[in-house]
Design an enzyme around this catalytic site. Structure first.
Site, PDB file in Angstrom:
ATOM      1  N   ARG A 160      -6.546  -8.560  -8.255  1.00 21.96           N
ATOM      2  CA  ARG A 160      -7.232  -9.842  -8.382  1.00 21.96           C
ATOM      3  C   ARG A 160      -8.707  -9.565  -8.621  1.00 21.96           C
ATOM      4  O   ARG A 160      -9.156  -8.414  -8.610  1.00 21.96           O
ATOM      5  CB  ARG A 160      -7.081 -10.660  -7.095  1.00 21.96           C
ATOM      6  CG  ARG A 160      -7.551  -9.897  -5.849  1.00 21.96           C
ATOM      7  CD  ARG A 160      -7.504 -10.753  -4.606  1.00 21.96           C
ATOM      8  NE  ARG A 160      -7.697 -10.008  -3.385  1.00 21.96           N
ATOM      9  CZ  ARG A 160      -8.873  -9.616  -2.893  1.00 21.96           C
ATOM     10  NH1 ARG A 160      -9.978  -9.876  -3.552  1.00 21.96           N
ATOM     11  NH2 ARG A 160      -8.948  -8.955  -1.764  1.00 21.96           N
ATOM     12  N   LYS A 174       0.832  -1.208   0.000  1.00 27.03           N
ATOM     13  CA  LYS A 174       0.000   0.000   0.000  1.00 27.03           C
ATOM     14  C   LYS A 174       0.862   1.251   0.000  1.00 27.03           C
ATOM     15  O   LYS A 174       0.529   2.253  -0.638  1.00 27.03           O
ATOM     16  CB  LYS A 174      -0.936  -0.010   1.207  1.00 27.03           C
ATOM     17  CG  LYS A 174      -2.038  -1.049   1.137  1.00 27.03           C
ATOM     18  CD  LYS A 174      -2.970  -0.898   2.319  1.00 27.03           C
ATOM     19  CE  LYS A 174      -4.164  -1.847   2.211  1.00 27.03           C
ATOM     20  NZ  LYS A 174      -3.791  -3.246   2.356  1.00 27.03           N
ATOM     21  N   GLU A 211      -3.013   6.620   8.045  1.00 25.30           N
ATOM     22  CA  GLU A 211      -3.738   7.641   7.307  1.00 25.30           C
ATOM     23  C   GLU A 211      -4.699   8.384   8.228  1.00 25.30           C
ATOM     24  O   GLU A 211      -5.160   7.830   9.240  1.00 25.30           O
ATOM     25  CB  GLU A 211      -4.552   7.013   6.168  1.00 25.30           C
ATOM     26  CG  GLU A 211      -3.727   6.420   5.065  1.00 25.30           C
ATOM     27  CD  GLU A 211      -4.591   5.792   3.992  1.00 25.30           C
ATOM     28  OE1 GLU A 211      -4.070   5.579   2.885  1.00 25.30           O
ATOM     29  OE2 GLU A 211      -5.778   5.508   4.258  1.00 25.30           O
ATOM     30  N   HIS A 222     -14.204  -2.918   9.071  1.00 27.45           N
ATOM     31  CA  HIS A 222     -13.551  -2.642   7.789  1.00 27.45           C
ATOM     32  C   HIS A 222     -13.749  -3.760   6.777  1.00 27.45           C
ATOM     33  O   HIS A 222     -13.049  -3.804   5.766  1.00 27.45           O
ATOM     34  CB  HIS A 222     -12.059  -2.355   7.980  1.00 27.45           C
ATOM     35  CG  HIS A 222     -11.791  -1.342   9.048  1.00 27.45           C
ATOM     36  ND1 HIS A 222     -12.130  -0.016   8.910  1.00 27.45           N
ATOM     37  CD2 HIS A 222     -11.250  -1.461  10.279  1.00 27.45           C
ATOM     38  CE1 HIS A 222     -11.794   0.637  10.011  1.00 27.45           C
ATOM     39  NE2 HIS A 222     -11.256  -0.218  10.852  1.00 27.45           N
TER      40      HIS A 222
END
Length: 674
Positions: free
Chosen positions: A292, A116, A200, A235
């Site tokens: 994917r 990421k 973040e 999440h």
């Protein structure tokens, strides 16, 4: 096209790929672990190869074993599904080195987007807007704490190599950061073999919108529109729908072009998903790219009319994309939910056991259509602690969002699952919630609507209790006749509990949650009565079952003259009554069992495992003083962490396991003195 495809995965995605490959005339090979020897995906393929033990690291994550299976069966290509090795750069490269076609992007594209942090740096250089945060290589805990403090709370810690909510925590304050960081790193290491994280700023009331992209080996790209995956818990996506409610054509084009730019930046090939976090005003920021196929791809298939697995296989074979951007259209609306073996009333803890009953409505199909079911299990399958506890994906399509929503609610109501706890009723409430119905969406919808989605347990209706009691009597060999049946000519043929000179009566105790209902059932002068508390009801009933469904009675009752019908499943002392689309779970109270349990009440301070799992962290030792709510140890089950907390202030007198131990459900983990 290549002729033999090995599917390096399990569950519904392996079944889904096998079905498409068969339609294209390909031969398919399944791989399986010891826990999956009789699994649905094994039966769905032409050939199957055992690759190891039940733990994923001993089977579905073993690259050498999968490649050996491909060589042994003469496979030309490998489809990785999703999860496990699907986004593993080493696996893609190993397939390429072995001369096998990897049905996915090139290894270098997986590497570019697999981290990421690296992906965000790449997007930043390409001018794609990013959420403020730290995506660097310095993983020193104190340095990360300083970064979080400078970003400002709340912040989101995310595993750099992960997805699906694994290794992700929201942190509200500086003093909670380090403990959350340690938990994320453990979960990330266990799920992905990489404990690196990024940080973040956590955006309040965000929407999660993702774009389906496709690239071929000839440099052509398209986007197949967007999916809204905002409704989440921990999440993890709970509801996915396409198109996104409120999406304007201009914003759709902007997000689609940004997604294609991301794919072009890494020379992407195959199916990919570019995920964005969006403000309520429409501003969007790049989050990550999943290299994917996604679990929620069926909603895209239903609104576009294209089979994305077929696209994957054709692109992997070197064929051009089956459609150009200007040929793609949105038709109607589609919504997907996932039925999981989990208990929403117990913090969504996974439920392990045998699927005693699994029945879908007659109008559901295992193929594209108004109602579609994607599943990798069947009635009789075992939900084990080793893998994700998903039972099925249920997807509906409609001319508009409202039709798709109502169709999905009805499909869930007509689906019957027994043997494990499920989230089916919770999903029905969620789809029917006013906020969701009005498309008032954000990733905090479930906690925001907690009171409506997790109501206090209502009193069980008298009709449900009467249906359950009638099924219990039927299982005992006592027959009901219904209000219009005549009396038997021979009294010895009477199965209603006839007695000489006295009425038949029986007391049953049924438990729902913490509420116990005591029923007195009487048969007097050819009539049944049911007494509940101070109310006496007239009761007539008739129950039948069949050899095909020996554990289920179809019951008709006439309670005070009003007719009710339901299927009642009995598994030991557990009963499930399905009435008007609502499942009621009841326990038949056993006084002997209760007496045995009461003798153990003096053994206070016991801490037991809520499910089978593995001990992955011990925070205490014998003699430690703890406060109520302290984390004593952490278990891992079904790829998720579960903290065992101190129930009160006290002293730990004994710890019975060490890190790495597998423990069964109900095992005593530690003992405390309060």
């Amino acid at each position: 096209m290549f002729q033999t495809l090995l599917i390096a995965n399990r569950g519904e995605i392996a079944c889904r790929v096998a079905a498409t490959a068969r339609r294209l005339g390909l031969r398919t090979v399944a791989v399986y672990s010891d826990a999956d020897a009789d699994a649905q995906h094994v039966r769905a393929c032409d050939q199957a190869v055992r690759i190891g033990g039940p733990e994923p690291r001993d089977s579905y994550l073993k690259i050498d074993a999968i490649l050996a299976a491909a060589r042994a069966t003469g496979a030309h290509a490998i489809h990785p599904g999703y999860g496990f090795l699907s986004e593993n750069e080493q696996f893609a490269r190993a397939c390429e080195d072995a001369g096998l076609i990897f049905v996915g992007p090139p290894a270098q594209a997986i590497a570019a987007m697999g981290s990421k942090s690296a992906a965000k740096s790449l997007m930043e250089s390409a001018g794609v807007p990013l959420v403020p945060g730290y995506h660097g290589d310095n993983q020193d805990p104190n340095f990360l704490l300083q970064q979080a403090d400078s970003i400002g709370y709340p912040v989101l810690i995310k595993a750099s190599a992960g997805g699906g909510g694994k290794g992700m925590r929201i942190v509200e304050s500086s003093d909670a950061f380090l403990e959350a960081l340690r938990s994320c790193q453990r979960e990330a290491a266990g799920s992905f073999g990489d404990d690196r994280v990024l940080i973040e700023r956590y955006i309040t009331k965000p929407r999660h919108i993702e774009i389906q992209v496709f690239g071929d080996q000839h440099g052509q790209y398209v986007y197949l529109f967007e999916r809204d995956c905002s409704v989440q818990r921990r999440h993890q996506k709970v509801i996915e729908e396409a198109p996104a409610p409120g999406m304007t054509p201009e914003r759709r084009q902007a997000m689609g072009e940004a997604a294609i730019a991301a794919a072009r930046a890494v020379n992407y090939v195959g199916a990919g998903t570019v995920e964005f976090i969006a403000e309520q005003d429409g501003r969007f920021y790049f989050m990550e790219m999943n290299t994917r196929l996604q679990v929620e791809h069926p909603v895209t298939e239903l609104i576009t009319g294209h089979d994305l697995v077929e696209w994957q296989l054709r692109v992997a074979d070197g064929q051009p994309l089956p459609a150009r951007q200007e040929q793609l259209r949105i038709d109607g609306h589609a919504i997907e939910v996932r039925i999981y073996a989990e208990n929403p009333d117990n913090d969504f803890l996974p439920s392990i056991g045998t699927l005693r009953t699994l029945r879908y409505p007659d109008h559901a199909a295992f193929a594209p259509g108004p109602v579609r079911i994607d599943s990798g299990v069947r009635q009789g399958s075992v939900i084990s602690p080793f893998y994700d506890p998903m039972i099925a994906k249920v997807i509906t399509h409609g001319t508009d969002r409202e039709q798709a929503r109502r169709r999905l609610i009805r499909t869930l109501a007509d689906t019957q699952v027994a043997g494990v706890h499920t989230n089916k009723t919770f999903l029905q409430r969620l789809l029917g919630d006013a906020a969701f119905a009005q498309a008032d969406l954000d990733t905090g919808l479930i906690p925001r609507r907690h009171a409506a989605l997790f109501p206090a347990h209502d009193a069980v209706p008298a009709a449900v209790l009467a249906l359950a009691a009638s099924a219990v009597l039927a299982r005992q060999g006592i027959g009901g006749r219904g209000p219009t049946a005549g009396q038997p000519a021979d009294p010895w043929a009477d199965q209603t509990g006839w007695r000489i000179g006295n009425q038949y009566h029986q007391t049953l105790s049924l438990v729902a949650g913490e509420q116990q209902y005591n029923l007195r059932l009487e048969h007097l002068e050819h009539n049944w009565r049911m007494q509940l508390a101070d109310t006496v009801h007239t009761l007539d009933w008739h129950a039948i079952n069949t050899p095909q469904r020996p554990d289920t009675h179809t019951v008709r009752i006439w309670l005070d003259g009003v007719e009710h019908r339901a299927d009642v499943l009995q598994d030991g002392h557990q009963l499930q009554v399905r009435l008007d689309g609502v499942d009621w779970a009841l326990d038949l109270f056993d006084p002997l069992l209760a007496a045995g349990q009461s003798q153990d009440e003096g053994h206070g301070g016991r801490l037991t495992a809520p499910m089978p799992g593995k001990i992955i962290a011990l925070n205490v030792s014998t003699g430690a003083s703890v406060k109520r709510g302290d984390v004593l140890l952490v278990m891992e089950a079904m790829k998720m962490e579960h903290a065992i907390l101190a129930p009160a202030d006290g002293t730990v007198t004994e710890v019975f396991f060490v890190v790495g131990d597998q423990v069964p459900e109900g095992a005593e983990l530690a003992a405390m003195e309060h």
